[in-house]
Design a protein around this motif. Structure first.
Motif, PDB file in Angstrom:
ATOM      1  N   GLN A 138       1.177  -1.061   0.146  1.00 40.41           N
ATOM      2  CA  GLN A 138      -0.149   0.129  -0.243  1.00 40.41           C
ATOM      3  C   GLN A 138       1.664   1.227   0.536  1.00 40.41           C
ATOM      4  N   ARG A 139       2.298   1.423   0.799  1.00 36.78           N
ATOM      5  CA  ARG A 139       2.969   2.422   1.244  1.00 36.78           C
ATOM      6  C   ARG A 139       3.293   2.689  -0.464  1.00 36.78           C
ATOM      7  N   LEU A 140       3.795   1.733  -1.166  1.00 34.98           N
ATOM      8  CA  LEU A 140       4.263   1.610  -2.440  1.00 34.98           C
ATOM      9  C   LEU A 140       3.549   2.168  -3.538  1.00 34.98           C
ATOM     10  N   GLY A 141       2.535   1.705  -3.207  1.00 33.24           N
ATOM     11  CA  GLY A 141       0.603   2.329  -4.147  1.00 33.24           C
ATOM     12  C   GLY A 141       1.338   3.768  -4.175  1.00 33.24           C
ATOM     13  N   LEU A 142       1.484   4.113  -3.287  1.00 35.76           N
ATOM     14  CA  LEU A 142       0.877   5.975  -2.900  1.00 35.76           C
ATOM     15  C   LEU A 142       2.260   6.365  -3.358  1.00 35.76           C
ATOM     16  N   ALA A 143       3.147   5.514  -3.882  1.00 33.24           N
ATOM     17  CA  ALA A 143       4.440   6.139  -3.800  1.00 33.24           C
ATOM     18  C   ALA A 143       4.060   6.565  -5.412  1.00 33.24           C
ATOM     19  N   ARG A 144       3.728   5.701  -6.284  1.00 32.23           N
ATOM     20  CA  ARG A 144       3.651   5.102  -7.475  1.00 32.23           C
ATOM     21  C   ARG A 144       2.593   6.284  -7.540  1.00 32.23           C
ATOM     22  N   ALA A 145       1.623   6.430  -6.859  1.00 29.42           N
ATOM     23  CA  ALA A 145       0.755   7.277  -7.216  1.00 29.42           C
ATOM     24  C   ALA A 145       1.109   9.095  -7.280  1.00 29.42           C
ATOM     25  N   LEU A 146       2.558   9.166  -6.428  1.00 26.00           N
ATOM     26  CA  LEU A 146       2.603  10.672  -6.646  1.00 26.00           C
ATOM     27  C   LEU A 146       4.185  10.636  -7.574  1.00 26.00           C
ATOM     28  N   ASN A 160      -5.494   1.310   3.738  1.00 25.65           N
ATOM     29  CA  ASN A 160      -6.062  -0.350   3.706  1.00 25.65           C
ATOM     30  C   ASN A 160      -4.865  -1.381   4.181  1.00 25.65           C
ATOM     31  N   GLY A 161      -4.436  -1.836   5.284  1.00 23.61           N
ATOM     32  CA  GLY A 161      -4.015  -2.585   5.254  1.00 23.61           C
ATOM     33  C   GLY A 161      -2.724  -2.303   6.227  1.00 23.61           C
ATOM     34  N   LEU A 162      -2.906  -0.821   6.306  1.00 25.84           N
ATOM     35  CA  LEU A 162      -1.326   0.189   7.502  1.00 25.84           C
ATOM     36  C   LEU A 162      -1.733  -0.712   8.608  1.00 25.84           C
ATOM     37  N   ASP A 163      -0.875  -0.258   8.941  1.00 25.07           N
ATOM     38  CA  ASP A 163      -0.041  -0.532   9.892  1.00 25.07           C
ATOM     39  C   ASP A 163      -0.132   0.677  11.027  1.00 25.07           C
ATOM     40  N   PRO A 164      -0.476   0.828  12.512  1.00 24.24           N
ATOM     41  CA  PRO A 164      -0.614   2.582  13.106  1.00 24.24           C
ATOM     42  C   PRO A 164       0.821   2.972  12.528  1.00 24.24           C
ATOM     43  N   GLU A 165       2.168   2.952  11.957  1.00 22.81           N
ATOM     44  CA  GLU A 165       2.962   3.602  11.685  1.00 22.81           C
ATOM     45  C   GLU A 165       3.356   3.966  10.012  1.00 22.81           C
ATOM     46  N   GLY A 166       2.235   2.788   9.452  1.00 25.69           N
ATOM     47  CA  GLY A 166       2.216   3.108   8.352  1.00 25.69           C
ATOM     48  C   GLY A 166       1.289   4.279   7.953  1.00 25.69           C
ATOM     49  N   VAL A 167      -0.327   4.325   8.638  1.00 27.90           N
ATOM     50  CA  VAL A 167      -1.225   5.398   8.712  1.00 27.90           C
ATOM     51  C   VAL A 167      -0.402   6.965   9.388  1.00 27.90           C
ATOM     52  N   ILE A 168       0.876   7.015  10.422  1.00 29.31           N
ATOM     53  CA  ILE A 168       1.345   7.948  10.665  1.00 29.31           C
ATOM     54  C   ILE A 168       1.910   8.350   9.164  1.00 29.31           C
ATOM     55  N   GLN A 169       3.000   7.573   8.628  1.00 31.98           N
ATOM     56  CA  GLN A 169       3.661   8.284   7.545  1.00 31.98           C
ATOM     57  C   GLN A 169       2.573   8.814   6.003  1.00 31.98           C
ATOM     58  N   PHE A 170       1.539   8.062   6.422  1.00 34.00           N
ATOM     59  CA  PHE A 170       0.022   8.273   5.392  1.00 34.00           C
ATOM     60  C   PHE A 170      -0.552   9.620   5.125  1.00 34.00           C
ATOM     61  N   ARG A 171      -0.260   9.663   6.753  1.00 38.06           N
ATOM     62  CA  ARG A 171      -0.849  11.308   7.290  1.00 38.06           C
ATOM     63  C   ARG A 171       0.436  12.524   6.867  1.00 38.06           C
TER      64      ARG A 171
END
Length: 301
Positions: A138-146, A160-171
């Motif tokens: 999911q994180r790689l998909g975000l990088a691809r979108a940008l 979807n599928g992100l752990d708490p650390e991933g959610v914080i990075q997303f924000r």
């Protein structure tokens, strides 16, 4: 930056999206919220040119999407719900491959890829994508979108599928993009996530827009009759209150939680004092978007 005019999609005689009118200004982060099956993914599909509308129009940066699909794709980034990656490649190799679709030169692509992998927490991860967890993909998909440094970013259920650390990075990434003036439109059924990063919200249910605007705007539009939740604590047995504005009251030892159609704090204070008691606490608890959403969309379920 994003505008729809009576945008509609019909499948088998059923309106999956029903004449929606949405306007998202430049620099806004808009959360597109609704239950599963509400029409969120179909709407984003039409906004990004992947689904042909049955009727109505959508504009991105002033370009009508159905008439200028290639030009629109040059200025947008898109993370779909369920995207494809090449499992036999590393993250950097995947992004390098996708960079060719934007005509990026090798040096430019390598610099951009290194920057993005650092932003999403995948720098120095050398294993193949096939060995990634759902959250890492999911994180790689975000990088691809940008990757193409888009002006308008569409994200479909990005946490979807992100752990708490991933959610914080997303924000952090979303707030960083917003600070650069990017327009971001992302769907979610997680209201808490939307409230953390969005400055506007759009609620959809059964293919129709129910409310849109700021958090306060949306709560006001969805809740035609205002609701107030009042917490009171006293230094004795809480007296029973009698007011036509009280919707429900839960009494506890030394206090109560009152739901009312008006702000009854003055009335409650007077009643407590009249009973010979001292008020230890009296406060108004703001109704959350989740409370309004659940009651309006699900009927309080």
């Amino acid at each position: 930056m994003i505008k729809t005019e009576s945008l509609t999609k019909v499948y088998g005689g059923v309106k999956a999206v029903d004449s929606i009118n949405v306007t998202i200004e430049k620099g806004e982060v808009c959360g597109f919220v609704g239950p599963n099956g509400a029409g969120k993914t179909t709407t984003i599909g039409m906004m990004t040119g992947l689904i042909e509308p049955t009727s109505g129009r959508c504009f991105v940066k002033g370009m009508e999407v159905t008439k200028n699909p290639l030009a629109v794709k040059q200025v947008i980034g898109y993370l779909p719900d369920g995207f494809g990656l090449y499992s036999h490649m590393t993250a950097a190799q995947n992004l390098r491959y996708f960079s060719k679709f934007y005509g990026m030169k090798e040096a430019e692509a390598n610099a951009r890829i290194a920057e993005l992998l650092g932003e999403v927490g995948l720098a120095n991860v050398e294993k193949k994508v096939g060995a990634y967890s759902r959250g890492m993909k999911q994180r790689l998909g975000l990088a691809r979108a940008l990757l193409n440094d888009p002006e308008v970013i569409f994200l479909d259920e990005p946490t979807n599928g992100l752990d708490p650390e991933g959610v914080i990075q997303f924000r952090r990434v979303i707030k960083g993009q917003a600070a650069k003036g990017k327009t971001i439109f992302f769907s979610s059924h997680i209201l808490d996530e939307v409230q953390h990063v969005c400055n506007t919200i759009c609620i959809i249910s059964k293919g129709k827009i129910m409310a849109q605007g700021t958090l306060d705007d949306v709560k006001r539009q969805m809740r035609k009759t205002p609701r107030f939740s009042i917490i009171v604590k006293v230094d004795g047995k809480m007296p029973r209150l009698d007011s036509p504005d009280i919707i429900e009251a839960a009494y506890q030892d030394g206090g109560a939680t009152i739901r009312a159609s008006s702000d009854l704090r003055d009335f409650i204070f007077d009643e407590v004092v009249r009973s010979g008691l001292r008020v230890r606490e009296l406060r108004l608890e703001e109704e959350s978007l989740e409370d309004v959403f659940l009651e309006t969309v699900y009927g309080g379920a």
